[in-house]
Each structure stands twice: as C-alpha cells, then as structure tokens.
Design an enzyme around this catalytic site. Structure first.
Site, PDB file in Angstrom:
ATOM      1  N   CYS A  17       0.849  -1.192   0.000  1.00  0.00           N
ATOM      2  CA  CYS A  17       0.000   0.000   0.000  1.00  0.00           C
ATOM      3  C   CYS A  17       0.885   1.242   0.000  1.00  0.00           C
ATOM      4  O   CYS A  17       2.007   1.208   0.507  1.00  0.00           O
ATOM      5  CB  CYS A  17      -0.900  -0.006   1.242  1.00  0.00           C
ATOM      6  SG  CYS A  17      -2.135   1.314   1.201  1.00  0.00           S
ATOM      7  N   CYS A  21      -1.850   3.375   7.151  1.00  0.00           N
ATOM      8  CA  CYS A  21      -2.901   3.576   8.156  1.00  0.00           C
ATOM      9  C   CYS A  21      -2.548   2.762   9.392  1.00  0.00           C
ATOM     10  O   CYS A  21      -2.243   1.574   9.299  1.00  0.00           O
ATOM     11  CB  CYS A  21      -4.253   3.149   7.590  1.00  0.00           C
ATOM     12  SG  CYS A  21      -4.670   4.090   6.123  1.00  0.00           S
ATOM     13  N   ARG A 136      -5.331   7.560   9.500  1.00  0.00           N
ATOM     14  CA  ARG A 136      -5.146   7.305   8.064  1.00  0.00           C
ATOM     15  C   ARG A 136      -4.083   8.262   7.512  1.00  0.00           C
ATOM     16  O   ARG A 136      -4.396   9.338   7.000  1.00  0.00           O
ATOM     17  CB  ARG A 136      -6.469   7.451   7.302  1.00  0.00           C
ATOM     18  CG  ARG A 136      -7.496   6.393   7.700  1.00  0.00           C
ATOM     19  CD  ARG A 136      -8.604   6.264   6.699  1.00  0.00           C
ATOM     20  NE  ARG A 136      -8.157   5.709   5.442  1.00  0.00           N
ATOM     21  CZ  ARG A 136      -8.014   4.423   5.184  1.00  0.00           C
ATOM     22  NH1 ARG A 136      -8.291   3.522   6.098  1.00  0.00           N
ATOM     23  NH2 ARG A 136      -7.589   4.009   3.997  1.00  0.00           N
ATOM     24  N   CYS A 267     -20.696 -18.815   7.956  1.00  0.00           N
ATOM     25  CA  CYS A 267     -20.050 -18.011   6.921  1.00  0.00           C
ATOM     26  C   CYS A 267     -19.186 -18.927   6.066  1.00  0.00           C
ATOM     27  O   CYS A 267     -19.481 -20.103   5.933  1.00  0.00           O
ATOM     28  CB  CYS A 267     -19.261 -16.865   7.561  1.00  0.00           C
ATOM     29  SG  CYS A 267     -17.851 -17.397   8.558  1.00  0.00           S
ATOM     30  N   CYS A 282     -10.700 -16.605   4.589  1.00  0.00           N
ATOM     31  CA  CYS A 282     -11.373 -15.302   4.693  1.00  0.00           C
ATOM     32  C   CYS A 282     -10.306 -14.217   4.703  1.00  0.00           C
ATOM     33  O   CYS A 282      -9.175 -14.441   5.147  1.00  0.00           O
ATOM     34  CB  CYS A 282     -12.202 -15.256   5.985  1.00  0.00           C
ATOM     35  SG  CYS A 282     -12.695 -13.603   6.495  1.00  0.00           S
ATOM     36  N   ASP A 283     -10.674 -13.054   4.244  1.00  0.00           N
ATOM     37  CA  ASP A 283      -9.800 -11.890   4.238  1.00  0.00           C
ATOM     38  C   ASP A 283      -9.245 -11.587   5.632  1.00  0.00           C
ATOM     39  O   ASP A 283      -8.144 -11.059   5.774  1.00  0.00           O
ATOM     40  CB  ASP A 283     -10.646 -10.719   3.709  1.00  0.00           C
ATOM     41  CG  ASP A 283      -9.920  -9.410   3.733  1.00  0.00           C
ATOM     42  OD1 ASP A 283      -8.719  -9.412   3.448  1.00  0.00           O
ATOM     43  OD2 ASP A 283     -10.560  -8.400   4.026  1.00  0.00           O
ATOM     44  N   CYS A 324     -25.018 -16.273  23.754  1.00  0.00           N
ATOM     45  CA  CYS A 324     -25.586 -15.873  22.465  1.00  0.00           C
ATOM     46  C   CYS A 324     -26.841 -16.686  22.159  1.00  0.00           C
ATOM     47  O   CYS A 324     -27.820 -16.145  21.625  1.00  0.00           O
ATOM     48  CB  CYS A 324     -24.563 -16.062  21.347  1.00  0.00           C
ATOM     49  SG  CYS A 324     -23.150 -14.961  21.461  1.00  0.00           S
ATOM     50  N   CYS A 327     -29.705 -15.099  23.694  1.00  0.00           N
ATOM     51  CA  CYS A 327     -29.764 -13.637  23.524  1.00  0.00           C
ATOM     52  C   CYS A 327     -30.966 -13.242  22.659  1.00  0.00           C
ATOM     53  O   CYS A 327     -31.234 -13.854  21.626  1.00  0.00           O
ATOM     54  CB  CYS A 327     -28.469 -13.164  22.873  1.00  0.00           C
ATOM     55  SG  CYS A 327     -28.486 -11.428  22.404  1.00  0.00           S
ATOM     56  N   CYS A 356     -19.827  -7.323  21.924  1.00  0.00           N
ATOM     57  CA  CYS A 356     -21.177  -7.748  22.320  1.00  0.00           C
ATOM     58  C   CYS A 356     -21.980  -6.628  22.987  1.00  0.00           C
ATOM     59  O   CYS A 356     -23.126  -6.383  22.632  1.00  0.00           O
ATOM     60  CB  CYS A 356     -21.075  -8.950  23.256  1.00  0.00           C
ATOM     61  SG  CYS A 356     -22.650  -9.400  24.007  1.00  0.00           S
TER      62      CYS A 356
HETATM   63  S1  SF4 Z   1     -15.406 -11.751   7.958  1.00  0.00           S
HETATM   64 FE1  SF4 Z   1     -14.713 -13.856   7.552  1.00  0.00          FE
HETATM   65  S2  SF4 Z   1     -14.718 -14.898   9.533  1.00  0.00           S
HETATM   66 FE2  SF4 Z   1     -15.916 -13.005   9.731  1.00  0.00          FE
HETATM   67  S3  SF4 Z   1     -18.002 -13.689   9.399  1.00  0.00           S
HETATM   68 FE3  SF4 Z   1     -17.215 -12.963   7.434  1.00  0.00          FE
HETATM   69  S4  SF4 Z   1     -16.404 -14.784   6.436  1.00  0.00           S
HETATM   70 FE4  SF4 Z   1     -16.684 -15.299   8.590  1.00  0.00          FE
HETATM   71  S1  SF4 Z   2     -25.490  -9.296  21.142  1.00  0.00           S
HETATM   72 FE1  SF4 Z   2     -23.856 -10.409  22.247  1.00  0.00          FE
HETATM   73  S2  SF4 Z   2     -24.901 -12.120  23.231  1.00  0.00           S
HETATM   74 FE2  SF4 Z   2     -26.276 -11.342  21.634  1.00  0.00          FE
HETATM   75  S3  SF4 Z   2     -25.827 -12.626  19.859  1.00  0.00           S
HETATM   76 FE3  SF4 Z   2     -24.575 -10.768  19.706  1.00  0.00          FE
HETATM   77  S4  SF4 Z   2     -22.607 -11.292  20.651  1.00  0.00           S
HETATM   78 FE4  SF4 Z   2     -24.096 -12.856  21.276  1.00  0.00          FE
END
Ligand code: SF4
Ligand code: SF4
Length: 424
Positions: A17, A21, A136, A267, A282-283, A324, A327, A356
């Site tokens: 790059c 950044c 940046r 994903c 994944c990136d 989760c 949740c 979260c």
């Molecule tokens: S950024 Fe990559 S690891 Fe995160 S949810 Fe998307 S595909 Fe999955």
């Molecule tokens: S808000 Fe927090 S507890 Fe609820 S699904 Fe997302 S990460 Fe999990």
C-alpha cells in the site's frame, strides 16, 4: 455442498500500500511472502477469471478488488481484467467489479475507466479532517484527508458509483454525529458502511490474543456510535441515506437473511486470494492455519468446497457461546464475526464477541423502529413513514417536558423526579 455463488477478495498487490494507516490489519501480511514482488501475474489473472466465472451458477458475478492498495497495479491491469471477464463470461451473465481503495491514486483517467466499466468503488474515509487523519496517514505519517476528498470529488464529477467505508475507532467513535453529518452533508454521500476497528495486540498480525490496541473501539463506544447515528437517520434520512448495518438489520427484522457474512449464522462463502494465487478462508484470516491451497495446484471450486472451508464456515455457528444462544437479538447478530470472539461471557465462557455490549444495546435500541418499518414493508407501504412517527413522538415528549411539574416523574423515563433529572 457446492454453493451457487461465492466471493473472493482479490489482493493483486498483496498487502502493498502507498499509505500506512495505523490500524490496518493487512500491512503485516507482507511477512508471509518474503522476497515477493507482490504483483499478480497475467497468467494468474486469466486462470482465476476463467475458474471463478465457471464456478458461479448465478446470473450476476462480482469481482472484488482489495489490498493493500489495488490501484497500485496500474490501470492497464484492470483493463486486462475487464477484457478477461468479457472473454470468460457465460451467456447472459452480468459482471460487476467492486474496488476498495484509499483513493489517493485516482485521476481523470482512472475515473473515466471506473465509470465506463460500472465499477462500484468503496472509498475509505473516516470523517472530517482531524478524525480521518487520526490514523489514516501516508508512509511519511502525513495527512491523507485532502487527497481522499479530491478522489471523492473527482468520482462525483465522473459519476463513478461509490460508497464510503468509515472505520470506527478510538478517535472518531466519540463523535458519531460529526462523522455522519460530514459524510451526508459535506461530502453528499448516500451510501455508508461502518466497520469497527478491533485490533489485537500481538507480534504475528494474526487473530491471536485477547488484548486490543488503544486505537480499537470498545463495544460500548461502538454501540453508542451506531445508536446516535441511527437516531439521526431514523428522523431525517430513511430512504435517502443507506447505512449498511441499518439495511442489514431491517432484513433480519423482515425475517430475511442479513446478506452480510458477519451477521449470518454460518459463513465461509468469502475467500481471499493473495497476489500469487494462495487462497485463504477469509480476508480476516490470511494466516497459515487458514491457508486452503494455491490456485495453480487445486481448482478454486475444490478449495471452496473443501472440508476445511466447510468446517471454517460452520464453526461460526457451532462455537457460539451459550449467552448468544439465549440472547434476544441473536436473530440479527449471530455472535458477529469469529475474528472478534475473544471475550468472555459473564459466567466465564470463552468465545463471546468483544463488541457484544455494543451490538446488544444497538439492536435492542432499534427494535421498535425496525418492527415498525418491517410492518410497513409487509403492508407494502414505505418504511420512510417511520419519520412521521418519530416526529410525533418527539413532539409529544417535548410537550411532556414543557409541562412536567418539579415532583413529577421525569419524562425521559429515568424513574427519577423531574427536579432531580432533566428539570434540574
Ligand atoms: S469476515 Fe470472515 S470470519 Fe468473519 S463472518 Fe465474514 S467470512 Fe466469517
Ligand atoms: S449481542 Fe452479544 S450475546 Fe447477543 S448474539 Fe450478539 S454477541 Fe451474542
């Protein structure tokens, strides 16, 4: 299982790059390829294009160019890329190109090309000058704000379609409305994405460790940032300004899939390809343990459907902590991205998303408005009707504040007496 479509984030110049950044998660990836020229060859471009288009079973395919800085490949590379797409595209297939750039190398010639070939550009801009320049900077540590703004103006002149990608970090998170109003009013953009900076402290540059840098946004800050902007948007800009996370949330409230990997239940449909054909899961996981293979050795589709990649994608759901599962906003959050799951739940379970607190607060905050907009859409009415509802509610609240007695409960809902709260 062969997916009908999948994405690949292409890194034609790897992590190279022209800027530096301070929060960039990708610059450190140069260490994976010592001695490399970091330049995708024409042979690889041809082979990738052929395989990628053959593997897609949908009428529209997107080539996603990223870096490092992809424009460092030069315009002729992208001319050859478009030519290869024409050569290999199936009958009736629509081809899109998405280019994520810092904008600093764009000129008239680039913009003419981007417009003529319908590229969708993502321009990185973190807000007004001081907030943008906080992290940046170029390789000399200098401001990049003027160069990025010049790129935005040039794209506007050339009618290049672009959206703004704003990272949210320690410097701009405390200024949500300053950021949003700048993008909306001074830049005049209608498409905005917010990306939280969660940068872990380690020497590897991989997703390891559970401490974050001082540049990172906290969960609370990110939630407050999104809430403040949502409250502005829902009163003034519905149907005019498109903020990706608001659109994604509305899809979830409509019972649809979010369309953004971080909020999907599973994903793994978005690979990353380095300049030399190395493919990673994944990136955000360009690191040895998530290396799938090289395009020269294994067909792209085989890597995409490999057991390793299937496992990667399903782990997003399978490693979700119990917090989760119970949740109330899991239907929209789904624990967000695994790269951020290094916090602990209140009862000590590992794997909670670091953000979260912010996501939970934000998704609960927008619930009434989202329910209303989803109902309007179901009834085939405009979700923008929410703005009238908000105006009515605000007027009622103002009236209650204006007429509250000193000993009445405060209209803000704090539970305190007015005289000890907003009436003080
Ligand atoms: S950024 Fe990559 S690891 Fe995160 S949810 Fe998307 S595909 Fe999955
Ligand atoms: S808000 Fe927090 S507890 Fe609820 S699904 Fe997302 S990460 Fe999990």
């Amino acid at each position: 299982m062969t997916p009908a479509a999948f994405h690949v984030m292409l890194k034609p110049r790897g992590a190279i790059c022209n800027l530096n950044c301070r929060y960039c998660y990708f610059l450190s990836k140069v260490r994976l390829y010592p001695g490399s020229q970091f330049r995708m060859s024409d042979e690889l471009l041809q082979e990738y294009t052929r395989q990628y288009m053959a593997a897609q079973r949908v009428p529209e395919v997107t080539f996603a160019w990223q870096g490092g800085e992809p424009t460092l490949m030069g315009l002729d590379f992208f001319r050859r890329a478009v030519a290869a797409q024409h050569q290999y595209r199936k009958a009736g297939m629509r081809v899109m190109n998405a280019l994520q750039t810092n904008g600093t190398l764009l000129d008239d010639e680039w913009c003419s090309f981007l417009h003529a070939n319908d590229f969708l550009v993502g321009l990185s801009l973190d807000g007004p000058r001081a907030l943008h320049d906080a992290y940046r900077v170029d390789r000399g540590g200098r401001s990049t704000f003027d160069r990025v703004m010049a790129a935005a103006r040039l794209m506007q002149q050339h009618q290049v379609e672009f959206n703004i990608l704003t990272t949210v970090h320690a410097a701009n998170a405390p200024h949500p409305l300053e950021v949003y109003r700048f993008l909306r009013d001074e830049l005049g953009t209608h498409f905005i994405q917010f990306i939280p900076i969660v940068e872990r402290v380690n020497d590897s540059g991989f997703q390891e460790g559970d401490r974050v840098t001082s540049r990172s946004v906290t969960g609370k800050q990110y939630g407050d940032f999104l809430i403040a902007i949502f409250d502005e948007w829902v009163r003034h800009d519905v149907g005019q300004v498109f903020v990706q996370i608001f659109d994604v949330a509305l899809a979830a409230w409509l019972g649809q899939r979010p369309g953004l990997c971080i909020f999907e239940e599973t994903c793994g449909n978005a690979l990353a390809m380095e300049h030399n054909g190395d493919i990673y899961s994944c990136d955000h996981f360009v690191e040895p343990r998530h290396f799938l293979g090289n395009l020269a050795d294994v067909p792209l589709l085989d890597l995409m459907t490999s057991e390793q990649q299937q496992h990667f994608g399903q782990a997003k759901r399978d490693t979700l902590p119990a917090t989760c599962h119970s949740c109330e906003v899991r239907f929209v959050c789904n624990g967000e991205c695994p790269k951020n799951r290094f916090a602990y739940t209140p009862d000590g379970e590992a794997g909670l998303n670091y953000l979260c607190e912010g996501y939970r607060a934000f998704f609960n905050h927008i619930d009434p408005a989202m329910k209303f907009m989803a109902a309007e859409l179901h009834a085939q009415r405009a979700p923008a009707n929410i703005m009238q509802v908000m105006a009515r509610q605000d007027a009622e609240l103002q009236h209650r504040f204006a007429t509250a007695g000193r000993n009445d409960p405060c209209p803000c809902g704090s539970g305190k007496k007015f005289k000890h709260c907003h009436g003080r």
